[in-house]
Design an enzyme around this catalytic site. Structure first.
Site, mmCIF file in Angstrom:
data_model
loop_
_atom_site.group_PDB
_atom_site.id
_atom_site.type_symbol
_atom_site.label_atom_id
_atom_site.label_comp_id
_atom_site.label_asym_id
_atom_site.label_seq_id
_atom_site.Cartn_x
_atom_site.Cartn_y
_atom_site.Cartn_z
ATOM 1 N N ARG A 267 53.035 46.105 39.111
ATOM 2 C CA ARG A 267 51.776 46.077 38.360
ATOM 3 C C ARG A 267 51.811 46.948 37.103
ATOM 4 N NH1 ARG A 267 45.840 46.196 39.646
ATOM 5 N NH2 ARG A 267 44.881 48.020 38.697
ATOM 6 N N HIS A 344 42.768 38.920 33.217
ATOM 7 C CA HIS A 344 43.447 39.439 34.406
ATOM 8 C C HIS A 344 43.455 38.348 35.479
ATOM 9 C CE1 HIS A 344 43.403 43.928 33.511
ATOM 10 N NE2 HIS A 344 42.669 43.434 32.529
ATOM 11 N N TYR A 346 43.388 38.488 40.036
ATOM 12 C CA TYR A 346 42.627 37.285 40.317
ATOM 13 C C TYR A 346 41.286 37.683 40.931
ATOM 14 C CZ TYR A 346 44.155 38.281 45.130
ATOM 15 O OH TYR A 346 44.391 38.885 46.327
ATOM 16 N N GLU A 420 38.607 37.970 35.375
ATOM 17 C CA GLU A 420 39.558 37.818 36.476
ATOM 18 C C GLU A 420 39.650 36.334 36.805
ATOM 19 O OE1 GLU A 420 41.400 40.055 37.972
ATOM 20 O OE2 GLU A 420 40.499 42.001 37.472
#
Length: 519
Positions: A267, A344, A346, A420
């Protein structure tokens, strides 16, 4: 030595050899990422939730990688656990009475199934790079529905700028810790009075669907501008920046072994190792969560001081070259920057400020919320995808140090949103989105984003129309109230400047001050 003793020693050797081979096979399997599982955990009490939050903030990502932060009682939490720790983790959950299930039995198998193997990706990249260099006419169209390396994306951006200088300009935001240029494209005919919109993706390395979506936006603009009046309207009336990968080092690391969850689910950035005592041992790990490194309520909530945590905020605000350079880029647009959108994945959320505390809003929250609601509605019209909108703590979890909150607070941006993308919060496959969902995800997201672009465009056009009307009225009203204006100006050439307010009233036409007449 007797025959029985010889047979006994041969048997012992076979056992030892078998154990060695099993160890080698196991080690190879762990290196390749076999056996990673994703647990779906349900904290049903406040104590369980607090325990899970503590684990989230301190967990070594090599052992347990949280795909969702624990936020509310009876809200599921998805956690990827390394094969050498799955047994220990299960015992921990059972000891503390957690309800859980294993959502993904073997993540590596899922990665191979959904995202293809390494050789396929390498072949695709090599083929595309060759076409970029050899095919004179092939400079804008990128086949969507695929994942490309940063070198391919960077070359593509450069070729677009080289071949379409009338609509696109290559920009360099900064340089990463490993020396990669952070590149993007600037679209539109720039003039000082135009409003600016910035869209980025890929600040979190593993969020490949977000990077694909930003790339889709670029592909759409350069290939549909002539036949799409909406896109042409944007190019004529606003300035649009798109930066598809804010964290190139992290993204490239996720591609080093795409079917190994340890690499694919990375990440953070790739900054050098930092160390801290986590209560048990002194742990050292690479990387910083760049979306916890901005100077808004730095390190206050939803971030970790432990370098091995996936939400490690870094030693100080803007300690990382990527976040520092990006903040400087955004700050250079202050006063013109009307909208900022970061992509972004999810959870299917449209998030606005502020996310550090519940019920804490910017002064223009009504307008921010109105446009978000309209965007979510428009997004859902295409395929029926359901998004929720709100602040971080209202719809997902509280966090600080994020780019959109910093931009809202520091730069006073009117529309500052984190989107998201698919899949939804409850979906078990998380970051491993089916390739056949990539284009639909990008299309529906663009539909939502156009709501923001339309707001900015229409407001700018309205302001220009109003300015034009006011100018017309001023010209109609512009005259000299007194007859001696020309004489005064001849006698005292600086009188229009020195006595400006008086001359606007009495000699506006002679002093060329019509534009300053109050309407």
């Amino acid at each position: 030595m007797t025959t029985s003793m010889l047979l006994f020693f041969q048997m012992i050797l076979r056992v030892i050899l078998t154990v060695i081979l099993l160890c080698i096979a196991t080690c190879h399997s762990l290196e390749k990422g076999d056996g990673f599982q994703v647990f779906r955990v349900l904290p049903t009490t406040n104590q369980q939730l607090l325990q899970m939050i503590r684990l989230f903030e301190t967990a070594d990502t090599d052992r347990a990688d949280f795909w969702h932060a624990p936020s509310v009682v009876n809200g599921t939490v998805d956690i990827m656990v390394a094969p050498e720790h799955t047994g220990q983790f299960q015992k921990y959950l059972e000891k503390h009475g957690y309800t859980y299930q294993i959502a993904i039995q073997d993540l590596r198998t899922l990665l191979i199934e959904k995202e293809g193997n390494i050789s396929t990706h390498s072949t695709d990249d090599a083929f595309f790079m060759k076409r970029l260099h050899d095919d004179v006419g092939f400079h804008s169209r990128l086949r969507m529905g695929e994942y490309y390396s940063y070198s391919v994306l960077s070359t593509w951006l450069q070729r677009i700028a080289e071949n379409m200088p009338d609509i696109a300009k290559l920009i360099k935001v900064g340089t990463t810790i490993e020396g990669r240029d952070i590149l993007g494209l600037k679209f539109g005919k720039d003039t000082p009075d135009k409003k600016v919109v910035v869209i980025d993706a890929g600040i979190h390395a593993r969020e490949w669907a977000a990077i694909h979506t930003a790339s889709y936006f670029i592909n759409l603009i350069v290939n549909s501008r002539e036949g799409d009046p909406q896109i042409q309207n944007y190019l004529d009336n606003i300035v649009l920046y798109i930066i598809p990968v804010l964290n190139p080092d992290g993204y490239e690391y996720t591609r080093t072994d795409k079917t190994n969850p340890r690499a694919r689910m990375w990440r953070k950035s790739r900054s050098p190792k930092a160390c801290a005592f986590d209560g048990v041992r002194n742990s050292c790990c690479m990387g910083v969560d760049l979306n916890r490194n901005f100077d808004f309520r730095f390190s206050e909530i939803g971030a970790s001081r432990y370098p091995c945590s996936e939400i490690y905020h870094g030693p100080s605000a803007f300690s990382e070259p990527e976040s520092k350079a990006y903040s400087q880029f955004l700050a250079s647009l202050k006063g013109r920057l009307e909208a900022y959108i970061t992509l972004h994945s999810y959870s299917q959320l449209w998030i606005y400020s502020y996310s550090h505390r519940k019920f804490t809003y910017a002064p223009d929250i009504d307008e921010t919320r109105r446009v978000a609601a309209k965007a979510v509605q428009e997004l859902g019209r295409m395929y029926g995808t359901k998004y929720r909108h709100g602040t971080g703590p209202e719809i997902i979890y509280a966090f600080s140090g994020g780019s959109t909150d910093w931009a809202k607070e520091t730069l006073k941006i009117k529309y500052s949103y984190t989107i998201e993308l698919r899949p939804g919060y409850e979906e078990w496959n998380g970051f491993v989105l089916d390739k056949n969902q990539l284009i639909p995800t990008a299309k529906e997201t663009w539909a939502g984003v156009t709501v923001v672009l339309d707001e900015v465009t229409n407001q700018w056009k309205s302001s220009k129309n109003r300015e034009s009307e006011l100018s017309r009225i001023r010209q109609e009203k512009c005259s000299d109230r007194l007859s001696g204006c020309a004489y005064w100006l001849q006698s005292s050439p600086n009188i229009c400047r020195i006595s400006q307010s008086t001359m606007i009233r009495d000699c506006a036409k002679t002093c060329d001050l019509c534009h300053m007449i109050a309407v």
